[in-house]
Write a protein that holds these residues in place. Structure first.
Motif, short mmCIF file in Angstrom:
data_model
loop_
_atom_site.label_atom_id
_atom_site.label_comp_id
_atom_site.label_asym_id
_atom_site.label_seq_id
_atom_site.Cartn_x
_atom_site.Cartn_y
_atom_site.Cartn_z
N TRP A 1 -9.38 -32.50 151.87
CA TRP A 1 -9.76 -32.99 150.39
C TRP A 1 -10.27 -31.68 149.88
O TRP A 1 -11.18 -30.96 150.66
N ASP B 1 -13.57 -31.51 145.01
CA ASP B 1 -13.61 -32.69 143.79
C ASP B 1 -12.71 -33.68 143.96
O ASP B 1 -12.73 -34.65 143.02
N SER B 2 -12.23 -33.83 145.25
CA SER B 2 -11.21 -34.93 145.56
C SER B 2 -10.19 -35.23 144.74
O SER B 2 -9.61 -36.26 144.71
N LEU B 3 -9.80 -34.20 143.93
CA LEU B 3 -8.56 -34.36 142.87
C LEU B 3 -7.37 -33.92 143.46
O LEU B 3 -6.20 -33.91 142.95
N ARG C 1 -10.19 -39.25 140.41
CA ARG C 1 -10.60 -39.89 141.83
C ARG C 1 -10.38 -41.26 141.52
O ARG C 1 -10.72 -42.20 140.55
N GLN D 1 -7.07 -43.75 146.53
CA GLN D 1 -6.01 -42.79 146.17
C GLN D 1 -5.25 -42.19 147.43
O GLN D 1 -4.09 -42.04 147.49
#
Length: 575
Positions: free
Chosen positions: A95, A98-100, A164, A168
Motif C-alpha cells: 500500500w 496515503d492508501s490511494l 480511500r 477498495q
C-alpha cells in the motif's frame, strides 16, 4: 500497511488404450493413471465463459476454476482492508502511505494456458475492459473508484484509486477478472460475448478449458504444470439435466457426483443412499420477487400496476412467505430478511418484514380504488384489471414451485397473475431488457454488502451496467448506501446498511421470500474438505478421491480423448 505475501449425462469414454483398465460405473478398480473425475449435475447451462461478462452462476463456477484473482478473500468473508487475503496471481502487494494506490507484484511463475506469462499489462487491460461501457460488464460500475492501473514493469501492476474506501482492496481483487490482453485486445469491445474466447477461454487457473457442448456439458481438466500446483483431481464436468427433479437419482446411481442443493424427498433419498451423503454448508443464495416499477420494456413511464408502492405493499401483505418456504423446502429454508443474507456482516434478522395479512392487503387495495366490480374475482381500477405476469426460470424447481403458490395467494386478494416460464437465458434477457412485470429472481450475493447498491441504486439500471432490473428509485436509499460504502467505522456502516434495507422493504421494491439452508449431495468417495460460504466450488482443485475409492471414470487418463453423447453417462465404459 506492510506488504503481504448454475437428460442423461454426456458420455465420458476413454481412448482405446485406456478401455482395458476400465470397469463398470460403480466398480472399484486397481492401479490406473487417472486421479479422479467429478461430475456436477446442474439444471442450467452457462451463459458465457468470458469472466468479464459472466452473470449466470454455473458460468461463475466454471470460470473460477479457469482464472485466478490477484488475491483470494479470507474464510471470514471480510470485505474491509486486506487482512487474511491470500496471494494468487499477486505474490504480494504494498500500500502507498496515503492508501490511494496498491502495488501488486505478479507472481513470475504465473502462466496463461497457452504458455504466455501473466503480466501487469494483463491487469491494466482487464480493468480497461471492465470499465468500458461498450463491453457492458455487469461489474463495471463496481470499479468507479479505480482510476487506472499503471505498469512500471512487466511484473508490477499499480492500482490507483480516486479516494480511500473501506472496501477498495476487496472490490479490486474480487471484482476484477484478469484476462489475457494478447488474446482479447484485437476483439471489438462490443463483440466480446460473441468471440471464440467467450466459448473456449484460455485462463491461468489450476484447471484449463477442455470443451463446452451447449445444453449438455462443460469440461475442464487439470493444468498439470500450474504454478500453484496440480489439482488433486483430473477433471470436472458440469452436466446439464433437462429434468432438474431427476438430478438426485443420477447422484444416487453414480451418474453424477455433486448436486449443489437438495431438499425434501431427494434429500431423504440421498441420506439413505450407500453411495452418497448430504453435506450442509453456509451459502449466499436467496430468492425474491422483483417488481418492475417501470412500464414493461421501457424506463418511463411508471408501470400501470406495479409502479405504485402502495399496490406493491398490498401484494407483499398478500404473500404468506412462511407457507411458501415450508411447502418448497420443508424445514430447509429461512425466511428472507431483505436484500442480504445471514452470512453477511450487515445482516439484521430483527428487521421487520410485514407478516402475511390478506385482510389488510384487500383493505389497502380497496382504499386505492382497486375493486372487484363485476364479481369475477379480479380487481380493477379505471377499466384496468389488477393483472400482471410473473416470469420464472425453468432451471429452478424451487422458484417454479414458489411461483404457483404466489399465484394462488395473490388470486385470493383479487390479483390475476399469469406465470410465464422461461428458459434461463431468455429469463435473463427479459430482466435486462425490462420486458417483464414481476420476476421470481434469485441471487448469489456478493460477500460485500455494497452489492445492494448495484441492485437497488437509482442509477444502477441495466442500461447503466447495473442490476436494478425493476427500476426502483429512492433518494433516501441512495443517500444511505452512498454513505455506508464510504464509512470506515464498521458499526456506523452497518447501521446505514440496515436503514437502507428497511426502506427497500417498506417500499416493497421486492418480496424477499426465502434463504435456503444449503445442503449439497456429494458422492461418498469424494473428500471436498470445507465448503466455503463464498462459493462451495472455490476449492474444487483441492477435492480428493483416494486411489482405493476411485471408480471407472476416475481412472480415465488425463490425456485420453473424451467424447460426448446423450445415450450414456460418465460411468459407462466398454466394460
Amino acid at each position: 500497511m506492510a506488504s503481504r505475501s448454475l437428460s442423461l449425462v454426456p458420455a465420458l469414454v476413454a481412448a482405446a488404450a485406456a478401455i482395458a483398465v476400465l470397469g463398470c460405473a460403480g466398480e472399484r478398480v486397481g492401479n490406473g493413471r487417472g486421479r479422479g473425475t467429478v461430475v456436477i449435475a446442474t439444471a442450467a447451462d452457462a451463459d458465457v465463459l468470458l469472466p468479464t461478462l459472466v452473470q449466470q452462476l454455473v458460468a461463475k463456477q466454471v470460470v473460477d476454476q479457469l482464472f485466478e484473482p490477484l488475491a483470494a478473500p479470507p474464510a471470514s468473508m471480510s470485505t474491509v482492508g486486506d487482512a487474511g487475503y491470500e496471494p494468487r496471481l499477486a505474490a504480494r502487494w504494498t500500500w502507498a502511505p496515503d492508501s490511494l494506490s496498491i502495488a501488486f507484484a505478479i507472481d513470475p511463475r504465473a502462466r496463461w494456458h497457452d504458455g504466455r506469462p501473466v503480466t501487469s499489462r494483463d491487469v491494466r487491460f482487464s480493468l480497461e475492459l471492465l470499465k468500458d461501457p461498450r463491453v457492458g460488464a455487469p461489474l463495471g460500475e463496481s470499479m468507479s473508484n479505480v482510476d487506472s492501473v499503471s505498469t512500471p514493469d512487466s511484473l508490477t501492476a499499480v492500482a490507483w484509486f480516486a479516494r480511500r474506501s473501506p472496501e477498495q482492496f476487496f472490490t479490486f481483487v474480487y471484482n476484477l477478472p484478469v484476462v489475457p490482453e494478447h488474446l482479447l485486445a484485437g476483439v471489438p469491445r462490443d463483440k466480446l460475448g460473441e468471440s471464440p474466447f467467450a466459448r473456449a477461454p484460455v485462463g491461468n487457473g489450476r484447471f484449463r478449458f477442455k470443451r463446452w457442448e451447449r445444453g449438455k456439458v462443460i469440461e475442464v481438466v487439470a493444468d498439470t504444470a500450474n504454478y500453484r500446483g496440480r489439482p488433486s483431481i483430473d477433471r470436472v464436468m458440469w452436466s446439464v439435466s433437462p429434468d432438474p427433479t431427476a438430478m438426485w437419482a443420477r447422484l444416487v446411481n453414480e451418474e453424477a457426483d455433486v448436486v449443489e442443493m437438495l431438499r425434501g424427498e431427494p434429500l431423504a433419498k440421498v441420506a439413505a443412499s450407500t453411495t452418497t451423503r448430504p453435506v450442509p454448508y453456509q451459502g449466499l443464495d436467496y430468492a425474491f420477487v422483483t417488481f418492475n416499477t417501470r412500464a414493461r420494456g421501457r424506463r418511463q413511464p411508471p408501470h400501470p400496476v406495479l409502479g405504485s408502492a402502495a399496490v406493491r405493499r398490498a401484494l407483499a401483505l398478500g404473500v404468506d412467505r412462511q407457507a411458501i418456504a415450508r411447502n418448497v423446502f420443508d424445514t430447509l429454508a429461512y425466511l428472507g430478511i431483505g436484500p442480504v443474507v445471514r452470512a453477511q456482516w450487515t445482516a439484521d434478522t430483527a428487521i421487520a418484514i410485514p407478516a402475511h395479512d390478506a385482510a389488510a392487503a384487500m383493505a389497502l387495495l380497496d382504499s386505492l380504488g382497486w375493486r372487484d366490480l363485476d364479481g369475477n374475482g379480479v380487481r380493477e381500477k379505471g377499466g384496468r384489471p389488477l393483472a400482471f405476469s410473473l416470469a420464472v426460470p425453468t432451471s429452478s424447481a424451487p422458484r417454479r414451485q414458489a411461483s404457483v403458490l404466489l399465484q394462488a395467494q395473490w388470486k385470493a386478494i383479487g390479483a390475476d397473475v399469469t406465470i410465464e416460464e422461461l428458459e434461463f437465458n431468455a429469463f435473463v434477457e427479459r430482466l435486462m431488457s425490462g420486458r417483464f412485470d414481476a420476476a421470481m429472481n434469485g441471487s448469489h450475493a456478493n460477500p460485500s454488502p455494497s452489492d445492494v447498491r448495484t441492485m437497488y441504486g437509482s442509477d444502477r439500471t441495466p442500461d447503466r451496467q447495473g442490476g436494478n432490473f425493476g427500476g426502483y428509485a429512492s433518494a433516501t436509499v441512495d443517500a444511505l448506501l452512498d454513505s455506508a460504502v464510504h464509512e470506515f467505522d464498521a458499526q456506523r456502516a452497518r447501521s446505514m446498511y440496515r436503514r437502507a434495507y428497511a426502506r427497500i422493504i417498506a417500499d416493497a421494491a421486492a418480496v424477499f421470500l426465502y434463504e435456503p439452508r444449503m445442503v449439497a449431495g456429494i458422492n461418498n468417495r469424494i473428500d471436498p474438505g470445507t465448503l466455503p460460504a463464498v462459493g462451495w466450488w472455490i476449492h474444487l482443485a483441492d477435492w480428493r478421491i483416494e486411489p482405493a475409492r476411485r471408480i471407472a471414470r476416475d481412472r480415465i487418463p488425463l490425456d485420453a480423448p473424451v467424447a460426448g453423447g446423450r445415450g450414456a453417462s460418465p460411468g459407462d465404459s466398454a466394460g
